[in-house]
Design an enzyme around this catalytic site. Structure first.
Site, PDB file in Angstrom:
ATOM      1  N   GLY A 272     -21.338   5.361   2.906  1.00 16.31           N
ATOM      2  CA  GLY A 272     -20.242   5.814   2.040  1.00 16.31           C
ATOM      3  C   GLY A 272     -20.625   5.632   0.589  1.00 16.31           C
TER       4      GLY A 272
ATOM      5  N   VAL B  55     -16.939   3.352  -5.082  1.00 13.91           N
ATOM      6  CA  VAL B  55     -17.539   2.012  -5.059  1.00 13.91           C
ATOM      7  C   VAL B  55     -18.981   2.083  -4.542  1.00 13.91           C
ATOM      8  CG1 VAL B  55     -17.398  -0.324  -4.163  1.00 13.91           C
ATOM      9  CG2 VAL B  55     -15.303   0.884  -4.760  1.00 13.91           C
TER      10      VAL B  55
ATOM     11  N   GLY C   4     -18.899   6.836  -2.156  1.00 13.08           N
ATOM     12  CA  GLY C   4     -17.766   7.232  -2.999  1.00 13.08           C
ATOM     13  C   GLY C   4     -17.756   6.415  -4.274  1.00 13.08           C
TER      14      GLY C   4
ATOM     15  N   LYS D 113       0.854  -1.189   0.000  1.00 12.85           N
ATOM     16  CA  LYS D 113       0.000   0.000   0.000  1.00 12.85           C
ATOM     17  C   LYS D 113       0.883   1.229   0.000  1.00 12.85           C
ATOM     18  CE  LYS D 113      -4.512   0.658   0.198  1.00 12.85           C
ATOM     19  NZ  LYS D 113      -5.555  -0.259  -0.319  1.00 12.85           N
TER      20      LYS D 113
HETATM   21  N1  PHE Z   1      -7.633   0.064  -3.853  1.00 14.01           N
HETATM   22  C1  PHE Z   1      -8.304  -1.147  -4.245  1.00 14.01           C
HETATM   23  C2  PHE Z   1      -8.123  -2.212  -3.178  1.00 14.01           C
HETATM   24  O1  PHE Z   1      -7.729  -1.927  -2.073  1.00 14.01           O
HETATM   25  C3  PHE Z   1      -7.922  -1.593  -5.630  1.00 14.01           C
HETATM   26  C4  PHE Z   1      -6.484  -1.910  -5.864  1.00 14.01           C
HETATM   27  C5  PHE Z   1      -6.066  -3.214  -5.879  1.00 14.01           C
HETATM   28  C6  PHE Z   1      -5.526  -0.926  -6.116  1.00 14.01           C
HETATM   29  C7  PHE Z   1      -4.739  -3.557  -6.146  1.00 14.01           C
HETATM   30  C8  PHE Z   1      -4.203  -1.267  -6.391  1.00 14.01           C
HETATM   31  C9  PHE Z   1      -3.815  -2.563  -6.395  1.00 14.01           C
HETATM   32  O2  PHE Z   1      -8.407  -3.361  -3.370  1.00 14.01           O
END
Ligand code: PHE
Length: 350
Positions: free
Chosen positions: A174, A178, A176, A78
């Site tokens: 939420g 999604v 947003g 992340k």
């Molecule tokens: N942000 C989304 C998630 O947490 C999608 C995502 C997946 C973004 C993989 C980047 C890499 O699942």
């Protein structure tokens, strides 16, 4: 940080800093056994650097489990950018973040998350190959929403013996990227939808587009009596304070890290609430992104088929939870940990 890394077994935590532009970011790589770490870039005005680091570590670990259960060949990572996405974004910022990611040589691949969008990813893509991108016209949040719909259907089947959404009440917290798409799909499937969001303008927009939707105050949405409570905002909304207040049969939503701590999954079980583990249900975006990273490139039908499998994955998690009398979140953890352990063994054997 090293203590937390050790407790949760993270591989790397990279701090990024550039004074001129005022950039502060954290990239956490949790586990790369299954493949390069995948995980979105989240931009939020964190109150402190410590909060941002904690979030990066927790979210990266969540991505490892998400990929493992989804059958995707990626590890978990992340990127957290400290800043307000409404005011602090600019081209130079994302160029710089792209260069930081490029420097990691492909151990971490980024994508959209809370506070970032496809435009931001395009800028990052000028500086690095390690950013997921879907063909134009495709939105990653659509695939996440499709996966959450599958999760809701599988949960309804588990509780009521029917996966039909017609007439079911769903509270979406939420709206947003999604949550908003989910509202549309839920209404199309015949559900009775209520929404809540701290962003008043977003609420008004949805209420205009879908007059049949009822609006709830954000502080009370979790106490609303419904079939399905669907958290699609930020994490940690299921805590020892909020769980006793729930009046739903099912919790199934897109937000990452919904459980404030590990005991919460047992609390939900004791209260007879079916919890669809967040990282199982919200894997649709990752599945679509991973599809785009194959040598053939993105194939919509293949991605959709894999996202729809979330239904069956949840069925096996509910079954395992029943057989072993463990919370669904623990059952999902076990499935993830088994896959990672087996692959680690396979890799070290060669
Ligand atoms: N942000 C989304 C998630 O947490 C999608 C995502 C997946 C973004 C993989 C980047 C890499 O699942």
């Amino acid at each position: 940080i090293l203590d937390i890394m050790q407790t949760y077994d993270h591989e790397n935590v990279i701090l990024c800093q550039e004074k001129g532009l005022g950039v502060r970011a954290i990239i956490a790589i949790h586990d790369t056994t299954l493949g390069p770490a995948a995980g979105g870039m989240r931009m939020l005005p964190y109150a402190s650097e410590q909060d941002a680091i904690d979030d990066a570590l927790r979210l990266a670990r969540g991505m490892t489990y998400k990929a493992a259960v989804a059958g995707v060949n990626h590890g978990g990572g992340k990127c957290i950018v400290i800043g307000d996405p409404r005011h602090d974004k600019n081209e130079a910022l994302f160029c710089l973040l792209g260069r930081f990611i490029e420097r990691l040589g492909g151990h971490y691949i980024t994508g959209e998350d809370v506070g970032t969008n496809a435009f931001d990813m395009d800028i990052i893509g000028r500086e690095t190959r390690y950013v997921f991108a879907l063909p134009s016209g495709e939105e990653v949040s659509d695939f996440t929403a499709i996966g959450v719909m599958q999760g809701i259907r599988a949960s309804l089947q588990q509780v009521y013996g029917s996966a039909d959404l017609q007439g079911c009440s769903v509270a979406v917290q939420g709206i947003g990227s999604v949550g908003g798409k989910l509202v549309k799909r839920l209404i199309e499937a015949g559900a009775v939808v209520s929404i809540a969001d701290i962003d008043q303008a977003a609420v008004e927009q949805v209420a205009r587009d879908f007059p049949e939707v009822s609006v709830l105050p954000p502080q009370e949405v979790h106490t609303h009596p419904v079939d399905v409570y669907c958290p699609c905002a930020l994490g940690a909304i299921l805590s020892s304070r909020t769980i006793p207040e729930l009046q739903c049969k099912i919790v199934c939503g897109a937000a990452n890290n919904q459980l404030a701590d590990e005991q919460c999954s047992d609390l939900l079980m004791q209260q007879g609430i079916v919890y669809a583990p967040d990282f199982v249900v919200n894997a649709g975006g990752l599945i679509a992104y991973a599809d785009s990273y194959t040598p053939e490139g993105f194939q919509r039908q293949r991605a959709l088929t894999n996202v729809e499998r979330i239904y069956h994955t949840l069925e096996s998690i509910f079954a395992l939870s029943g057989q072993q009398s463990i919370a669904t979140a623990h059952a999902a953890d076990l499935i993830a940990e088994q896959r990672i352990a087996a692959m680690r063994q396979a890799k070290s054997a060669m």
